[in-house]
Design a protein around this motif. Structure first.
Motif: not given
Length: 306
Positions: A132-135, A199-201, A223-226
């Motif tokens: 939940a936190m990442i996706t 995988k999550l990112m 694979h990212l996070k914003n």
């Protein structure tokens, strides 16, 4: 000068300050909302070097500078392609409020505790919170894991990664962690060795899949996070970090900014830079992803600070 034909027209810089003021009033660390002064990005050339391809380094430095022509705000860039001995930096030690990219530090702390410290996999509960936190960038999940891990363990994550500029947020405000683009590359280096983190990112929901993914060839895995957060000082923080793999390629990018009048404006600035980098490092005939349409970029904060 644009680096490639933009698939969508650049959005007019329309302010939504009244709406955001209502959202932010009376919550979290008190701040009176104010529109940031519009300042041109300082004319600067990224410092790039490559032990195997100096011409590539020169090309990326030039393209990043061209991508920033005519833009306003404050921007930092850090890029690395380990297999090509390439690094690029532009104001990479400047500190910013991390907003939701702090969740990658939390993820690394969670996985290190389970896999290295306790020699186990994630529990079902930990797995649900991490996903939940990442996706979906779920803030309640991030706060729960932040409390569970504690500052000592999270500071150990930063120490192992070799960060120099990152300071965890106080009083549970993980979104106010101060960090830099060069430190975010170090955090990416750590999580890139964890298949579950990658995988999550790689499964971030579509509405949060913008920024460093712009311009990426279709045969490159992203694979990212914003992070996207407005505050009284320095306007919108708009950040995007990610790793790119596939077809023999492995490179990383950390783009950070503030002093953006709107989230859309910040996203477009970062996507221009990302497209420049992918054009040189992607080296692919596969279809290239265009800019995120304006209609798909909201002006709702990520909630990393109430």
């Amino acid at each position: 000068m644009l680096l490639m034909s933009e698939r969508v027209r650049l959005a007019p810089r329309v302010c939504g300050w009244a709406v955001l003021a209502a959202l932010l009033a009376g919550s979290g660390p008190a701040e009176a909302w104010a529109r940031p002064a519009s300042t041109a990005v300082r004319a600067a050339t990224a410092e790039c070097s490559s032990s195997s391809d100096p011409a590539l380094a020169t090309r990326i430095a030039t393209d990043v500078s061209e991508a920033l022509e005519g833009r306003t705000g404050t921007v930092s860039v850090a890029v690395s392609a380990p297999g090509r001995g390439l690094t690029c930096r532009l104001s990479a030690s400047r500190q910013y409020d991390a907003a939701s990219i702090a969740k990658v530090v939390i993820l690394e702390g969670l996985l290190h505790r389970a896999n290295q410290s306790e020699d186990r996999g994630l529990t079902a509960s930990e797995g649900r919170l991490a996903r939940a936190m990442i996706t979906r960038s779920d803030n309640d999940a991030a706060s729960s894991l932040w409390r569970s891990l504690g500052r000592q363990r999270l500071n150990a994550v930063l120490s192992r990664a070799g960060t120099d500029d990152t300071v965890l947020g106080d009083n549970g405000y993980w979104g106010l962690t101060r960090t830099s683009a060069r430190d975010q590359l170090k955090v990416l280096d750590a999580v890139s060795r964890r298949p579950y983190a990658m995988k999550l990112m790689g499964e971030v929901v579509a509405e949060q899949d913008w920024g460093v993914s712009a311009g990426a060839p279709d045969d490159v895995r992203t694979h990212l996070k914003n992070g996207w957060l407005p505050r009284a000082r320095n306007g919108w923080r708009v950040h995007s970090i990610g790793t790119f793999t596939g077809a023999g390629r492995d490179y990383r990018m950390a783009l950070m900014s503030h002093d953006n009048d709107t989230q859309k404006y910040g996203v477009r600035t970062l996507e221009r830079i990302a497209t420049a980098v992918h054009r040189s490092l992607g080296e692919s005939k596969a279809a290239v992803r265009g800019f995120t349409p304006d209609s798909e970029i909201s002006e709702i904060p990520d909630g990393s600070v109430p």
